[in-house]
Structure formats: structure tokens, C-alpha cells
Design an enzyme around this catalytic site. Structure first.
Site, PDB file in Angstrom:
ATOM      1  N   ILE A 663      42.670  81.301 -10.837  1.00  0.00           N
ATOM      2  CA  ILE A 663      43.966  81.104 -10.180  1.00  0.00           C
ATOM      3  C   ILE A 663      44.241  82.146  -9.113  1.00  0.00           C
ATOM      4  O   ILE A 663      45.252  82.071  -8.424  1.00  0.00           O
ATOM      5  CB  ILE A 663      45.119  81.099 -11.205  1.00  0.00           C
ATOM      6  CG1 ILE A 663      45.146  82.408 -12.012  1.00  0.00           C
ATOM      7  CG2 ILE A 663      45.038  79.899 -12.105  1.00  0.00           C
ATOM      8  CD1 ILE A 663      46.328  82.513 -12.958  1.00  0.00           C
ATOM      9  N   GLY A 664      43.349  83.118  -8.955  1.00  0.00           N
ATOM     10  CA  GLY A 664      43.583  84.116  -7.926  1.00  0.00           C
ATOM     11  C   GLY A 664      42.467  85.134  -7.861  1.00  0.00           C
ATOM     12  O   GLY A 664      41.690  85.317  -8.803  1.00  0.00           O
ATOM     13  N   SER A 665      42.386  85.801  -6.718  1.00  0.00           N
ATOM     14  CA  SER A 665      41.368  86.830  -6.528  1.00  0.00           C
ATOM     15  C   SER A 665      41.921  87.865  -5.572  1.00  0.00           C
ATOM     16  O   SER A 665      42.538  87.517  -4.561  1.00  0.00           O
ATOM     17  CB  SER A 665      40.091  86.204  -5.964  1.00  0.00           C
ATOM     18  OG  SER A 665      39.090  87.175  -5.795  1.00  0.00           O
ATOM     19  N   GLY A 666      41.756  89.135  -5.889  1.00  0.00           N
ATOM     20  CA  GLY A 666      42.310  90.185  -5.050  1.00  0.00           C
ATOM     21  C   GLY A 666      41.422  91.397  -4.993  1.00  0.00           C
ATOM     22  O   GLY A 666      40.231  91.352  -5.326  1.00  0.00           O
ATOM     23  N   GLY A 669      40.129  92.424  -8.684  1.00  0.00           N
ATOM     24  CA  GLY A 669      39.376  91.513  -9.520  1.00  0.00           C
ATOM     25  C   GLY A 669      39.847  90.082  -9.398  1.00  0.00           C
ATOM     26  O   GLY A 669      40.692  89.747  -8.568  1.00  0.00           O
ATOM     27  N   LYS A 670      39.288  89.214 -10.262  1.00  0.00           N
ATOM     28  CA  LYS A 670      39.638  87.798 -10.286  1.00  0.00           C
ATOM     29  C   LYS A 670      40.546  87.523 -11.488  1.00  0.00           C
ATOM     30  O   LYS A 670      40.409  88.133 -12.535  1.00  0.00           O
ATOM     31  CB  LYS A 670      38.375  86.942 -10.373  1.00  0.00           C
ATOM     32  CG  LYS A 670      37.454  87.086  -9.173  1.00  0.00           C
ATOM     33  CD  LYS A 670      36.341  86.034  -9.176  1.00  0.00           C
ATOM     34  CE  LYS A 670      35.372  86.221 -10.319  1.00  0.00           C
ATOM     35  NZ  LYS A 670      34.244  85.240 -10.242  1.00  0.00           N
ATOM     36  N   VAL A 671      41.461  86.555 -11.327  1.00  0.00           N
ATOM     37  CA  VAL A 671      42.423  86.234 -12.380  1.00  0.00           C
ATOM     38  C   VAL A 671      42.241  84.779 -12.788  1.00  0.00           C
ATOM     39  O   VAL A 671      42.153  83.885 -11.936  1.00  0.00           O
ATOM     40  CB  VAL A 671      43.872  86.478 -11.916  1.00  0.00           C
ATOM     41  CG1 VAL A 671      44.846  86.182 -13.057  1.00  0.00           C
ATOM     42  CG2 VAL A 671      44.044  87.905 -11.436  1.00  0.00           C
ATOM     43  N   LYS A 686      42.498  89.040 -16.226  1.00  0.00           N
ATOM     44  CA  LYS A 686      41.962  89.637 -15.004  1.00  0.00           C
ATOM     45  C   LYS A 686      40.595  90.242 -15.311  1.00  0.00           C
ATOM     46  O   LYS A 686      40.479  91.124 -16.161  1.00  0.00           O
ATOM     47  CB  LYS A 686      42.890  90.717 -14.454  1.00  0.00           C
ATOM     48  CG  LYS A 686      42.371  91.363 -13.157  1.00  0.00           C
ATOM     49  CD  LYS A 686      43.147  92.611 -12.770  1.00  0.00           C
ATOM     50  CE  LYS A 686      44.488  92.279 -12.194  1.00  0.00           C
ATOM     51  NZ  LYS A 686      45.159  93.494 -11.642  1.00  0.00           N
ATOM     52  N   ASP A 783      52.801  99.790  -4.713  1.00  0.00           N
ATOM     53  CA  ASP A 783      52.336  98.578  -4.033  1.00  0.00           C
ATOM     54  C   ASP A 783      53.292  97.420  -4.310  1.00  0.00           C
ATOM     55  O   ASP A 783      52.871  96.320  -4.667  1.00  0.00           O
ATOM     56  CB  ASP A 783      50.915  98.224  -4.479  1.00  0.00           C
ATOM     57  CG  ASP A 783      50.234  97.253  -3.507  1.00  0.00           C
ATOM     58  OD1 ASP A 783      50.737  97.087  -2.380  1.00  0.00           O
ATOM     59  OD2 ASP A 783      49.206  96.666  -3.879  1.00  0.00           O
TER      60      ASP A 783
END
Length: 953
Positions: A663-666, A669-671, A686, A783
Site C-alpha cells: 500500500i505504500g513505499s517511502g 521501507g515498504k508498507v 512496514k 518530519d
């Protein structure tokens, strides 16, 4: 003169409070009596203190136990401040206390048992951060008339049966209290109860028939729960009922005809359920109804003929149902209607002429029906209207020139009808217009040059009509235009160079016309993401950038177009080459090839060196990991597992993730989303990139693992084995704030109305205030941004991603390698961080101010329209000179006459947070207080707790 016991007690009470506005200056040691203190009242006979009332005085600090020395005090009223800490148990000594009101503060901790306050009649401790178990002891306070416990952070639990002991209760507020299960029958024995508010919980079961016993009930708030079943006919026995909201549940079936007998109704809301059938005929006889909202159900049939004829309706939303027949005629009969929303139904026939007299209308949406005939002339002249949407019907006729009277219009959407004739030049008078969508009609004639007066216009869609003549050069004056579509018309002449001067333009479609001449070279200067000039009569060279960006299909059907043979796209393009390459151009091409070969060789060499360095680094990292991560390890199939909440986890299930659930990557790491097999719910997992394992794991464990706050994301567990690292969080169904801000429910409809945005702002501010002011050691997030504020299924915000967070105290003593690490995201970074790494809480305040600006404007922190090197803070600062300028920057997708005041208040808070000098920015405690004062009351019912009255689609 020695101080009296009461004076001494009050001065001690003052000493534990912070009073930035000096309201307590009159509380002095040399006073003869405390009876002259601001907010203090005394018994005229005994001179003893009986009341302390300090409502909304911007006080912070904590409550002193010294208050227990005031033996005669009957009233302690301190709502809408920023007082934190716990309620002192010594308050039990104030046995004469009849009123205790601490609502709307920042108080926390478990509630002490205050059963000793047997004289208490009013207890309101709602809208704080109290935790622990639900305070069952309130059932001992049998004199209570008014009880407010809602909007706190109690552990999940059921409503205690013992609340039925409070026979004198007239007001019960338990909203947002983590309550589950069914409402106990004992509640329906409270015969004096006038208000029952248990909204925003997880209450389940059928709607209770026993509610008919509460014959004094005038207000029911049960929205946003898990109620099911049909609405019982017994509800009609509540003859005094004025307001009912059971929206956002899972109820179904037809409404009993007897509901039409509730003649005192002023608010009726049951949107987002599964109700069906026709509305009871009695709804046409209501005399007091103001707000009626039943959207997103399956109602059908005709609306009762007289509906609204005798009612002072201000809001009606019957959208997304299956109503049919003629459109109701009398919704604005009393002249008060502001919001008429009836989109996505099956209404047919013509609109009644009398709607032209509804001058109060602000938002009119009857799109996606089967309405036909001419739109009544006077309906084009609505002076207060912000939005008119007649799209996706079968209307005919033209736009009346009297539309020039509707000068408040932000959006005019008429697409997909049978409208015809020329566009009136009076459209140029709608200077507030931001969206003009007239596509797929039968309009003809020339596009009026007066459209150039619309300098707020951002989206212009005139495609699929019969317009002729030239594209007006006056479009250059539409300096905010982002989206221009004139396709499928009969426009002729050249593409005016004036279009190249619209610097904000992002999408351009002029396809399927009769345009000729060359493509303006200057179009390349625009930062277009979409272009379509296909099927015209254009000639000459296609600018290289436009071809590479739009592809062949954007230019096909223009036989006279060609491409420069030196272009990289020449070999794959289907267009003819304009001229042969010169020797010079071939030489330039060869130089590029040589350069690419050299660059590739350098990359291979550097890659080899990095591989060697990486292997050395991994060897040392394994040792560093074991040294840096100090935790109590549990073993689960050789995984090192640390749990922070009581939750049964299977490490193998956590760590065998399906890429389809990504559902996400930043940056860290990846989620993944993971539905746990043992039925304990859905979590977010995560998986950390290897390079981030040590710092992120250690930081997030030491912060999130210890924090307990409803606006901070829960960290359930950490798992570690070899080179793999995982963090398990609570799953947030609605993603993050940035996503929700820019998602559309459907075309033109945003997901977040102003009420939701305000609640997000307040909740996130409370979470950040907790980090700064209420943690044992203050935490700086470093952040804060809209993508790091997550939203649960109820749009409750939770601050997330503490991978770069720092402890404020002793910051300078931390390792140099840590403190010198730059953190933050472009667009959110406080300006002082350009010249210092001395991060303080005020840096977070600045970042939060940017988030507030996003919520108010609907814009992103960085956009091309701000100018090179500029950001949202700069752009907003250039629009604060006049009220007219300020109104222009409010998000037009949600703004209406009823809410700019609240939006402007939040805008002011945002500008304070983003002041350049850190010491001039408010603290997060002050921000929370200011946001409380900015509550959008015009969006609420008469409830003191700001409950939403309707969703304005």
C-alpha cells in the site's frame, strides 16, 4: 496580615497555572478577600468562595490539589482552556460541589474515583485525553442532571448498566468513547432524559425499540456506529423529538409511516445507511424541519408532493438514491434554502419556475437525473449561488444573459445536456468562476472573448459542441487556467500564441477542430503534462518536447506536420522528416553516443567499488544492530519479537508478505496491509530497507512504543531476524491526509469537506501538542507533513513515522552523527534550518502550519504556479492584503457562504505557525486553543459539542 485559608488555596491554584494573557492579575497576596478575584464568586453572608469560573481564558498548567481547601465551593467551571495533567483525587473533599466543568482541555491519565461528590448535578469532562477504563463510578452520583464523558481515550468497553441509577439525567454525552456492544436497557429507564448522544462509537445491535420509553427525549445522536435492523415504529411515540441523526450505520428497510407524525422535527439525518422504499407522506406536513439529509441510501418512488412547502428548510440532501417522478416543487417555498443536493436519482420532467425565486441558494446540484425542458430563466440569476450543477440531464434551451447576476458563482457545470445557442457575453461578469464545464451540448457561435475576464478560472471545458470561429486570444488573461479543453468543435484559424502565455496551463486539448498553421514553439515553455492537437489541419514542425511528452497520438491526423530529423524520436515517429540532417547535427549526435559509452563505463567501475564497500559495511552493521537495539526479546520461530500492546502475533504470518497487499513505499521501507488470520484485525506492516534498520527501529521503538494517545499511531510490535526488520502498526483505512485531500469521490467531488478538515487539523494538533508538552521527555517529530498524518475509518488523524524524531531535552548532548542529520521534507522545512541544525519544537510548529495551509487551500506545498523556488507559504503570503484576496485562496471545492469565517480563522493560525522567526510562532498548546476557537459552528447542530449536522456533497 496573614492570608486566609481560601486566599492561600486560590494563590496556590494560580501558581500551577500558566496565564499568558494575564487574566489572573487580580489574584494577589495583598487582597483583603478573594471575592474580588476575577472569576471568583462568594457567598454574600459568609464571604466564603462558592464559584470559580474561568471559561476560555487560555490557561494551561495543571489543577492544584489546593482546590480541596475551598469547603464551600459549589461550582468549578474551567472549560475551553489548555489545562493538562490529571484531576486531583483531593477534589473529593469539595462535598458541596454541584457543577464540575472541565470540558475542552488537555487533561489526561486515568480518572480518579470522585464518588464523594454526592451533591454533583453537572459533570462535564468531555473533550480531553482521559484514559483507562470507563468511569463506572459516575453511577454513584445520583443527583446528576447533566453528564458529559465523551471524546476521551478510554479503553474499549461497554456502557455500564449502572448508569440507569442516574434517574435525574436530562443530558447524556458519551460520544467518541470507544464504546461497543448494545445500549443497556437501563438507559431507557431515564425518563427525564432530553438528549441522548452516543455517536462515534462502535455500538451494535438493532435500533432499540425501548427508546420509546424516553418521553422527554428531544435529541438523538447515534450516528457513526454499527447499528443494524429497521427503524422501529415505536420511535414515532417520541412526540417531543426535534433532532435525530442515525447516519453512517448499517440500518435498512422502509421508514414506518408513523415517523411522519413527528411534527416537531427540525433535523432529520440518516445518510449512509441501506434504507429503501418511499418517504412517509407525513413528511410533506412538517412545519419546523430545517435540515434533511438522507443521501447514499436506496429510497425510491416520489418525494411527498408538499415536502418543504411549510418548512423553513435550509439544507436538503437526497442525493444518491432512486427517487423518480417529477422534481419536488416546494423545497424553497419558505425562501430559506441554502443547499439543494439531489444528484444521482431518477427525477424526470421540468423544473418548477418558482425555483427562480430561491435567492438564498448557495449550492444547487441536481446533476445525473433525467430532467428535461428549459431551465427557468430566473434560475440563472441566483446572487448567492457558489455552485450550479445541472450536468448529465436532458435540459434544452440556452443560457440566459441574466446569468451575469450570479456573480458569486465558483462553479458552473452544464455538461452532457442538450443546451444550445450562443454563449452570452455576460459570462464575463462571473469573475469568481473557477470551473466552467459546458461539454457535450449543442452550443454554437464563437467563444465569447469576455471569458478572458475570468481571471480565477482554472478549468474550462467546452468540448463536444458546435463552436466556430477563432480561439480567442483573450484567454491569455485567464492566468490561473490549468485545464483547457476545446476539442470536437469547428474552431478555425491558428492556435494563438496567447495560449503560450498561460503559465499555469497543465492540460491542453484542441483536437478534432479545423485549426491550421503551425504549432506555437512557445508551447514548449509550459509545463504541460497532457496535450492533444490531433485531427486538425496543422502544418510545420512539431516541437521536440511536445512530441516526446504527448507522443504520436497527440498529433495524428494533421497531414502537414513533420519532425526535425535530429530528434531522438525521429526513428520511432510516424511523421515525415522536415529536412535532412546536416553534418554538424550528425557530429552532435555522435558526441552523444560517445558520451553515453563513457558514462556507462564509469557507472560499472563505481558499481564495483560500491559493492566492495557495501560488503564491509554489512559486516559492521550486524554488530552495530545488536549494540543499538536494547529490548526485551521474545522468541517466535527464531524471530526477535517485542510487543508494545497486548496482541497475539504470529511472526511467520507477519513476515511472509504478499506484494499484492503493498500500500505504500517511502524512504524508510515498504508498507503492506495484512489481515491477520486469527481474527484480531487488520494491521499495517512496514518492512524496513536494510540501510535504515538500526536508526528507524531504535527511534520508533523508543517513541511510538511508549506513547499512548488517540492521535498518535499505535506501534504494536517490532520483529527482527538476520537482515530482515518489520514494524507492525495499526492499519489506517483512509490513508494519509495528502491522499484524502486530493482524492475525488467522483468527478468534481472531494472526499474531505471543511468539517472533516477541521477535525483533522484539531486532532493532529492535539497529538503534536502531546508530544511537545505532555510526554515525560518532550519529543520533536522533525518530519510533520500531510503524508505523515494518517486517517482511520472515521477520519480521526494519527501522527505517524517517527523515524527521525528526537528528544527535545538534552538534544545537544546526543551524538554528533545524530544531531547533524538533516531531516524534513521540501516545502515543510522551517526556514531557520537553512542556517542551523538546532532543531526545536518550533520547527514542528512551522511544518504543521504548512499542513494547515494545505487543508485550507487544497493545494500542495510545492506547485509550479508559485514560481521557481517558491512554496505554498510564500504563495499564501502574497494573497493576504485584502479580504477579497484571502477568499480567493480558500479551497473553492468546499467553500460556501456558511464556512469562510472558520476557514479564515484556521488560515490565520497557519500564518502564525509559519512566521519566519521561530520565537514568534505559537506553541502547539496555543495552536490547539486557537483551533478550538475556530470550530465551524455553522456546520453544527445546536449541540455544544460541535456535532456535524450534514455532509455537504
Amino acid at each position: 496580615m496573614p492570608l486566609t485559608v481560601e486566599t492561600e488555596a486560590l494563590l496556590e491554584f494560580k501558581n500551577q497555572l500558566e496565564d499568558p494573557l494575564n487574566y489572573l492579575d487580580s489574584w494577589k497576596k495583598d487582597s483583603d478577600s478573594p471575592c474580588g478575584f476575577l472569576g471568583v464568586s462568594c457567598d454574600p453572608n459568609t464571604g466564603l468562595v462558592t464559584e470559580i469560573s474561568l471559561d476560555n481564558k487560555n490557561l494551561s498548567g495543571s489543577l492544584s490539589p489546593s482546590i480541596s481547601m475551598l469547603q464551600s465551593v459549589t461550582s468549578l467551571v474551567l472549560p475551553s482552556n489548555s489545562i493538562s495533567g490529571e484531576i486531583p483525587w483531593e477534589l473529593n473533599n469539595c462535598t458541596n460541589l454541584r457543577v464540575l466543568n472541565l470540558t475542552g482541555n488537555n487533561m489526561n491519565g486515568s480518572l480518579p474515583d470522585l464518588s464523594g461528590l454526592r451533591s454533583l448535578e453537572i459533570l462535564d469532562i468531555s473533550e480531553n485525553y482521559f484514559s483507562g477504563g470507563f468511569p463506572n463510578w459516575v453511577a454513584n452520583l445520583t443527583q446528576l442532571v447533566s453528564l458529559g464523558l465523551g471524546d476521551n481515550d478510554y479503553d474499549e468497553g461497554e456502557i455500564p448498566e449502572s448508569l440507569g441509577n442516574l434517574k435525574n439525567l436530562t443530558w447524556l454525552f458519551l460520544a467518541g468513547s470507544n464504546l461497543r456492544g448494545e445500549i443497556p436497557e437501563s438507559i431507557f429507564e431515564l425518563s427525564a432524559l432530553g438528549t441522548l448522544d452516543i455517536c462515534r462509537n462502535n455500538i451494535s445491535g438493532n435500533f432499540p425499540k425501548s427508546i420509546s420509553k424516553l418521553q422527554s427525549l428531544w435529541k438523538i445522536e447515534l450516528y457513526q456506529n454499527n447499528l443494524t435492523g429497521e427503524l422501529p415504529v415505536e420511535l414515532a411515540d417520541l412526540s417531543l423529538l426535534q433532532e435525530i441523526d442515525i447516519s453512517m450505520n448499517q440500518m435498512f428497510g422502509k421508514l414506518p409511516e408513523q415517523i411522519g407524525n413527528l411534527k416537531n422535527l427540525t433535523v432529520f439525518q440518516l445518510y449512509e445507511n441501506n434504507f429503501s422504499g418511499e418517504l412517509p407522506l407525513g413528511f410533506g406536513d412538517f412545519r419546523h424541519l430545517k435540515s434533511f439529509s438522507i443521501y447514499r441510501n436506496s429510497f425510491s418512488g416520489q418525494v411527498p408532493e408538499n415536502f418543504g412547502r411549510f418548512s423553513p428548510l435550509t439544507t436538503i440532501d437526497i442525493s444518491e438514491n432512486q427517487f423518480s417522478g417529477g422534481f419536488p416543487k416546494f423545497l424553497c417555498a419558505t425562501g430559506n434554502l441554502q443547499f439543494l443536493l439531489a444528484l444521482e436519482n431518477n427525477f424526470s420532467g421540468e423544473l418548477a419556475d418558482n425555483y427562480g425565486e430561491c435567492k438564498s441558494l448557495e449550492r444547487l446540484r441536481i446533476n445525473q437525473n433525467n430532467l428535461s425542458g428549459k431551465i427557468p430563466d430566473r434560475l440563472w440569476a441566483l446572487p448567492s449561488a457558489k455552485m450550479i450543477d445541472f450536468s448529465d440531464n436532458e435540459f434544452s434551451g440556452g443560457i440566459s444573459p441574466i446569468i451575469g447576476i450570479s456573480t458569486s458563482l465558483n462553479e458552473l457545470v452544464l455538461s452532457n445536456n442538450r443546451l444550445s445557442g450562443k454563449l452570452p457575453m455576460e459570462l464575463g461578469k462571473l469573475t469568481q468562476l473557477e470551473r466552467l464545464h459546458l461539454s457535450n451540448n449543442e452550443f454554437s457561435g464563437e467563444i465569447p472573448s469576455e471569458i478572458g475576464y475570468l481571471n480565477q478560472l482554472s478549468s474550462l471545458h467546452l468540448e463536444e459542441n458546435s463552436f466556430t470561429g477563432k480561439i480567442p486570444g483573450e484567454l491569455r488573461q485567464c492566468v490561473r487556467l490549468v485545464d483547457l479543453n476545446l476539442a470536437l468543435n469547428s474552431l478555425s484559424g491558428i492556435i494563438p500564441n496567447a495560449i503560450s502565455q498561460i503559465n499555469s496551463l497543465n492540460s491542453l486539448n484542441l483536437s478534432r477542430n479545423e485549426l491550421e498553421g503551425s504549432i506555437p514553439e512557445n508551447l514548449q515553455k509550459l509545463k504541460l503534462s497532457s496535450i492533444d492537437l490531433s485531427k486538425n489541419q496543422l502544418t510545420g514542425k512539431i516541437p521536440v518536447y511536445l512530441l516526446s511528452m504527448g507522443g504520436d497520438q497527440a498529433f495524428v491526423g494533421n497531414k502537414g506536420l513533420c519532425i526535425d530529423g535530429s530528434s531522438e524520436t525521429a526513428s520511432i515517429s510516424g511523421f515525415a522528416v522536415c529536412s535532412r540532417n546536416s553534418l554538424h547535427k550528425r557530429f552532435i549526435g555522435n558526441k552523444r553516443v560517445i558520451f553515453c559509452i563513457i558514462l556507462a563505463a564509469l557507472i560499472v567501475i563505481l558499481g564495483g567499488l560500491l559493492l566492495v564497500s557495501y560488503r564491509n559495511f554489512k559486516h559492521s552493521e550486524a554488530t552495530e544492530m545488536e549494540n543499538d537495539l536494547k529490548w526485551d526479546k521474545k522468541t517466535n520461530h527464531n524471530w526477535k519479537l517485542e510487543s508494545f500492546h497486548p496482541m497475539e502475533l504470529d511472526a511467520e504470518e507477519i513476515c511472509n508478505l504478499d506484494e499484492e497487499k503493498l500500500i505504500g513505499s517511502g524512504g524508510t521501507g515498504k508498507v503492506y496491509r495484512l489481515d491477520l488470520k486469527k481474527g484480531v484485525g487488520t494491521v499495517a506492516v512496514k518492512q524496513l530497507w536494510n540501510g535504515n534498520r538500526v536508526k528507524v527501529l531504535a527511534t520508533e521503538m523508543n517513541t511510538l512504543g511508549k506513547i499512548r494517545h488517540k492521535n498518535i499511531l499505535k506501534l504494536y510490535a517490532c520483529l527482527l531476524r538476520g537482515g530482515s526488520s518489520f514494524l507492525v502498526f495499526e492499519y489506517m483505512e483512509n490513508g494519509n491526509v495528502f491522499q484524502a485531500l486530493h482524492r475525488e469521490i467522483k468527478a468534481g467531488e472531494v472526499e474531505l469537506d471543511w468539517y472533516k478538515r477541521y477535525r483533522i487539523a484539531l486532532g493532529a494538533a492535539k497529538g503534536l501538542a502531546y508530544l511537545h508538552h505532555d510526554c515525560p521527555r518532550p519529543i520533536i517529530h522533525r518530519d510533520i507533513k500531510s503524508t505523515n498524518i494518517l486517517l482511520d475509518e472515521n477520519y480521526e488523524p494519527k501522527i505517524a513515522d517517527f523515524g527521525v524524531a528526537k528528544i527535545a531535552e538534552g538534544f545537544s548532548s546526543q551524538r554528533e552523527s545524530e544531531t547533524s542529520c538533516f531531516a524534513g521534507t521540501h516545502g515543510y522545512i522551517a526556514p531557520e534550518l537553512a542556517y542551523t541544525l538546532d532543531v526545536t519544537e518550533k520547527s514542528d510548529v512551522y511544518s504543521f502550519g504548512v499542513v494547515l495551509l494545505e487543508l485550507v487551500t487544497g493545494k500542495s506545498p510545492i506547485e509550479d504556479e508559485y514560481g521557481e523556488g517558491k512554496d505554498l507559504v510564500y504563495w499564501v503570503s502574497t494573497h493576504l492584503n485584502t479580504l477579497e484576496d484571502v477568499l480567493k485562496i480558500l479551497d473553492n471545492k468546499i467553500v460556501s457562504n456558511s464556512i469562510p469565517d472558520g476557514m479564515i480563522k484556521v488560515l490565520k493560525i497557519a500564518t502564525l505557525c509559519t512566521i519566519k522567526l521561530p520565537n514568534l510562532r505559537p506553541s502547539m498548546k496555543d495552536v490547539v486553543k486557537m483551533l478550538v476557537d475556530a470550530e465551524p459552528h455553522t456546520f453544527t447542530s445546536p449541540s455544544k459539542h460541535g456535532k456535524k449536522e450534514t455532509v455537504l456533497v
